[in-house]
Scaffold this motif. Structure first.
Motif, short mmCIF file in Angstrom:
data_model
loop_
_atom_site.label_atom_id
_atom_site.label_comp_id
_atom_site.label_asym_id
_atom_site.label_seq_id
_atom_site.Cartn_x
_atom_site.Cartn_y
_atom_site.Cartn_z
N ASP A 47 0.88 -1.17 0.00
CA ASP A 47 0.00 0.00 0.00
C ASP A 47 0.92 1.22 0.00
O ASP A 47 1.57 1.52 1.00
CB ASP A 47 -0.90 -0.01 1.23
N THR A 48 1.01 1.91 -1.10
CA THR A 48 2.00 2.97 -1.28
C THR A 48 1.81 4.18 -0.37
O THR A 48 2.66 5.07 -0.35
CB THR A 48 2.02 3.44 -2.75
N ARG A 49 0.73 4.21 0.39
CA ARG A 49 0.55 5.31 1.35
C ARG A 49 1.47 5.14 2.56
O ARG A 49 1.66 6.08 3.33
CB ARG A 49 -0.90 5.37 1.84
N TYR A 50 2.04 3.95 2.75
CA TYR A 50 2.82 3.64 3.94
C TYR A 50 4.24 3.23 3.61
O TYR A 50 4.52 2.66 2.57
CB TYR A 50 2.14 2.52 4.73
N ALA A 72 2.21 8.82 4.25
CA ALA A 72 2.32 10.10 3.54
C ALA A 72 1.49 11.17 4.26
O ALA A 72 1.92 12.32 4.40
CB ALA A 72 1.88 9.94 2.10
N LYS A 73 0.32 10.79 4.74
CA LYS A 73 -0.55 11.73 5.46
C LYS A 73 0.13 12.22 6.74
O LYS A 73 0.11 13.40 7.06
CB LYS A 73 -1.88 11.05 5.78
N GLN A 74 0.75 11.29 7.46
CA GLN A 74 1.46 11.67 8.69
C GLN A 74 2.63 12.59 8.36
O GLN A 74 2.86 13.58 9.05
CB GLN A 74 1.96 10.43 9.43
N GLN A 75 3.39 12.27 7.31
CA GLN A 75 4.53 13.10 6.94
C GLN A 75 4.08 14.50 6.56
O GLN A 75 4.73 15.49 6.93
CB GLN A 75 5.32 12.47 5.79
#
Length: 93
Positions: A47-50, A72-75
């Motif tokens: 899952d490329t979001r992580y 990505a959201k956390q970053q």
């Protein structure tokens, strides 16, 4: 599996060396702050979001495999906080 309130020396010590657990690490922990600020080799997940990184974590005398996961959201949230604090610091000068 536990939330960040679990992540204390006393709780981890009570589990003992042979109990495995998963917890969110609060950003008040210096190791977490170092991890976020460091130039770490993150590995992409399916899952490329992580992304994840693995290292050894020492707490209450036990060496454990540390498995760090970021998104990505956390970053984006970390970057926004950094820019906000930087801007506030510049205004104070």
């Amino acid at each position: 599996m536990a939330d960040s309130a679990f992540y204390t020396c006393g709780n981890i010590q009570s589990l003992g060396e042979h109990c495995f657990w998963i917890s969110h690490v609060p950003m008040t922990i210096p190791k977490a702050q170092e991890r976020v600020a460091s130039e770490v080799s993150w590995t992409a997940c399916k899952d490329t979001r992580y992304k994840y990184a693995v290292d050894e974590v020492h707490m209450v005398g036990y060496g454990r495999g540390g498995f760090w996961i970021t998104s990505a959201k956390q970053q984006k949230r970390i970057d926004t906080t950094f820019r906000t604090r930087l801007y506030e610091t510049d205004e104070e000068r």
